[in-house]
Design a protein around this motif. Structure first.
Motif, PDB file in Angstrom:
ATOM      1  N   GLY A 121       0.830  -1.199   0.000  1.00  0.00           N
ATOM      2  CA  GLY A 121       0.000   0.000   0.000  1.00  0.00           C
ATOM      3  C   GLY A 121       0.861   1.244   0.000  1.00  0.00           C
ATOM      4  N   GLU A 122       0.274   2.351  -0.410  1.00  0.00           N
ATOM      5  CA  GLU A 122       0.988   3.630  -0.391  1.00  0.00           C
ATOM      6  C   GLU A 122       1.198   4.066   1.051  1.00  0.00           C
ATOM      7  OE1 GLU A 122       0.556   8.063  -2.393  1.00  0.00           O
ATOM      8  OE2 GLU A 122      -1.208   7.049  -1.581  1.00  0.00           O
ATOM      9  N   PHE A 123       2.403   4.457   1.381  1.00  0.00           N
ATOM     10  CA  PHE A 123       2.772   4.804   2.754  1.00  0.00           C
ATOM     11  C   PHE A 123       1.824   5.847   3.349  1.00  0.00           C
ATOM     12  CE2 PHE A 123       5.284   7.495   5.685  1.00  0.00           C
ATOM     13  CZ  PHE A 123       5.576   6.551   6.660  1.00  0.00           C
ATOM     14  N   LEU A 124       1.512   6.894   2.583  1.00  0.00           N
ATOM     15  CA  LEU A 124       0.678   7.974   3.105  1.00  0.00           C
ATOM     16  C   LEU A 124      -0.797   7.587   3.204  1.00  0.00           C
ATOM     17  CD1 LEU A 124       2.218  11.100   1.326  1.00  0.00           C
ATOM     18  CD2 LEU A 124       2.566  10.317   3.684  1.00  0.00           C
ATOM     19  N   SER A 125      -1.182   6.531   2.511  1.00  0.00           N
ATOM     20  CA  SER A 125      -2.576   6.093   2.562  1.00  0.00           C
ATOM     21  C   SER A 125      -2.825   5.090   3.680  1.00  0.00           C
ATOM     22  CB  SER A 125      -2.986   5.470   1.220  1.00  0.00           C
ATOM     23  OG  SER A 125      -2.898   6.424   0.182  1.00  0.00           O
ATOM     24  N   LEU A 126      -1.796   4.376   4.077  1.00  0.00           N
ATOM     25  CA  LEU A 126      -1.949   3.402   5.149  1.00  0.00           C
ATOM     26  C   LEU A 126      -2.007   4.110   6.496  1.00  0.00           C
ATOM     27  CD1 LEU A 126       0.659   0.711   4.002  1.00  0.00           C
ATOM     28  CD2 LEU A 126      -1.837   0.490   3.942  1.00  0.00           C
ATOM     29  N   ASP A 127      -2.782   3.553   7.408  1.00  0.00           N
ATOM     30  CA  ASP A 127      -2.859   4.104   8.749  1.00  0.00           C
ATOM     31  C   ASP A 127      -1.487   4.050   9.427  1.00  0.00           C
ATOM     32  OD1 ASP A 127      -4.922   4.878  10.996  1.00  0.00           O
ATOM     33  OD2 ASP A 127      -3.544   3.432  11.901  1.00  0.00           O
ATOM     34  N   LEU A 128      -1.128   5.101  10.157  1.00  0.00           N
ATOM     35  CA  LEU A 128       0.172   5.136  10.827  1.00  0.00           C
ATOM     36  C   LEU A 128       0.322   3.970  11.789  1.00  0.00           C
ATOM     37  CD1 LEU A 128       2.869   6.475  11.466  1.00  0.00           C
ATOM     38  CD2 LEU A 128       1.664   7.957  13.105  1.00  0.00           C
ATOM     39  N   ARG A 129      -0.769   3.587  12.456  1.00  0.00           N
ATOM     40  CA  ARG A 129      -0.710   2.478  13.389  1.00  0.00           C
ATOM     41  C   ARG A 129      -0.263   1.199  12.692  1.00  0.00           C
ATOM     42  NH1 ARG A 129       0.341   2.334  18.316  1.00  0.00           N
ATOM     43  NH2 ARG A 129       1.685   0.608  17.718  1.00  0.00           N
ATOM     44  N   HIS A 130      -0.686   1.045  11.435  1.00  0.00           N
ATOM     45  CA  HIS A 130      -0.284  -0.141  10.663  1.00  0.00           C
ATOM     46  C   HIS A 130       1.230  -0.183  10.493  1.00  0.00           C
ATOM     47  CE1 HIS A 130       0.780  -2.242   6.918  1.00  0.00           C
ATOM     48  NE2 HIS A 130      -0.167  -3.070   7.259  1.00  0.00           N
ATOM     49  N   SER A 131       1.835   0.952  10.153  1.00  0.00           N
ATOM     50  CA  SER A 131       3.285   0.990   9.949  1.00  0.00           C
ATOM     51  C   SER A 131       4.032   0.768  11.258  1.00  0.00           C
ATOM     52  CB  SER A 131       3.689   2.333   9.337  1.00  0.00           C
ATOM     53  OG  SER A 131       3.130   2.475   8.047  1.00  0.00           O
ATOM     54  N   ILE A 132       3.501   1.275  12.359  1.00  0.00           N
ATOM     55  CA  ILE A 132       4.136   1.066  13.663  1.00  0.00           C
ATOM     56  C   ILE A 132       4.064  -0.406  14.060  1.00  0.00           C
ATOM     57  CG2 ILE A 132       3.951   1.583  16.127  1.00  0.00           C
ATOM     58  CD1 ILE A 132       3.007   4.406  15.295  1.00  0.00           C
ATOM     59  N   ASP A 133       2.903  -1.026  13.831  1.00  0.00           N
ATOM     60  CA  ASP A 133       2.763  -2.461  14.122  1.00  0.00           C
ATOM     61  C   ASP A 133       3.708  -3.292  13.249  1.00  0.00           C
ATOM     62  OD1 ASP A 133       0.854  -1.915  16.001  1.00  0.00           O
ATOM     63  OD2 ASP A 133      -0.852  -2.454  14.742  1.00  0.00           O
ATOM     64  N   SER A 134       3.899  -2.869  11.993  1.00  0.00           N
ATOM     65  CA  SER A 134       4.815  -3.575  11.100  1.00  0.00           C
ATOM     66  C   SER A 134       6.241  -3.503  11.632  1.00  0.00           C
ATOM     67  CB  SER A 134       4.749  -2.972   9.687  1.00  0.00           C
ATOM     68  OG  SER A 134       5.670  -3.616   8.830  1.00  0.00           O
ATOM     69  N   LEU A 135       6.621  -2.339  12.141  1.00  0.00           N
ATOM     70  CA  LEU A 135       7.958  -2.189  12.733  1.00  0.00           C
ATOM     71  C   LEU A 135       8.110  -3.094  13.941  1.00  0.00           C
ATOM     72  CD1 LEU A 135      10.649  -0.589  12.689  1.00  0.00           C
ATOM     73  CD2 LEU A 135       9.545   1.076  14.192  1.00  0.00           C
TER      74      LEU A 135
END
Length: 264
Positions: free
Chosen positions: A102-116
């Motif tokens: 998904g596009e980074f700016l379109s994905l929820d920030l929480r999703h990226s934090i959980d991925s990390l």
């Protein structure tokens, strides 16, 4: 597929496999059990772990312990360490991971934090906790599952690739440090692999190697004491291409997958 033999004395009597409910993790559990190791199966899906545990006990005559845990939660690694505190774990396979194109700016920030948390932090904590236990034994192994080409960056999978690049780098550094303690660290950096995850995320399921071949190559590298393995000809060739070219190729694939995810 030829069964890869690893030393049960060095890497047993228990092995811990995270992300064991499907794909590469499930195959690790099977091949380790075939080597006579008892296996701790860790993942989020309790019913799937129970099925796999019954299968390997019946087929290989080993024991298993199923631990339901979500390693995208900060408390996950500590819960797993506590659940295995009474076991003599000789091998950690830190494999749990997930991805959503998904596009980074379109994905929820929480999703990226959980991925990390899932794709980097959990590997760090587990390597530390179980690394100390293995060092006290003076033998054993750690397999950290990263990803081929993650250091190049992958458009439409940017946060995931960054986390996997961290895991790749962590494992390469620990390979030298842990060797002095008698512990082998091997980074498994797979490219496209035909798994449930690949199909579920709208990625081409006809591309890549089988999970069985991927795991066989990883165990062969672990037994040989190698610091990193990139299984599969396609992944190795891609890894040698200029970073700008691999970003372009991977980016197109992930953009198409992201579009399919969005349409669904």
């Amino acid at each position: 597929m030829t069964q890869v033999k690893i030393s049960a004395d060095r890497f047993g009597p228990w092995a811990l496999v995270t992300g064991a409910s499907s794909g590469i993790g499930r195959e690790f559990a099977r091949q380790l059990a075939a080597n006579g190791l008892h296996v701790v199966l860790a993942a989020r899906r309790t019913d799937t772990l129970a099925e796999l545990g019954a299968e390997i006990e019946s087929r290989y005559g080993v024991r298993h312990l199923a631990v339901t845990v979500d390693l995208s939660e900060a408390s996950g690694p500590d819960r797993l360490a506590e659940a295995t505190s009474s076991l003599d774990v000789g091998l950690l396979v830190s494999n749990a991971g997930d991805l959503t194109p998904g596009e980074f700016l379109s994905l929820d920030l929480r999703h990226s934090i959980d991925s990390l948390q899932l794709n980097a932090y959990s590997h760090l904590v587990l390597a530390r906790v179980f690394g100390r236990r293995l060092a006290d034994r003076g033998r054993g192994g750690v397999v950290l599952v990263g990803a081929a080409g993650a250091e190049h960056g992958i458009p439409w999978l940017a946060a995931h690739a960054a986390a996997k690049a961290y895991t790749n780098t962590l494992g390469r550094g620990l390979h030298a440090e842990f060797a002095a303690r008698g512990v082998t660290v091997t980074v498994l950096a797979p490219g496209p692999t035909r798994t449930e995850l690949q199909s579920r995320r709208s990625l081409p399921d006809s591309v890549g190697m089988t999970a069985a071949d991927c795991v066989s190559q990883a165990l062969r590298a672990l037994e040989a004491g190698r610091g990193m393995v990139i299984p599969g000809v396609v992944a190795r060739v891609m890894n040698r291409l200029p970073a700008s070219l691999t970003r372009r190729i991977a980016g197109r694939t992930m953009a198409a997958a992201a579009a399919q995810e969005s349409a669904r």
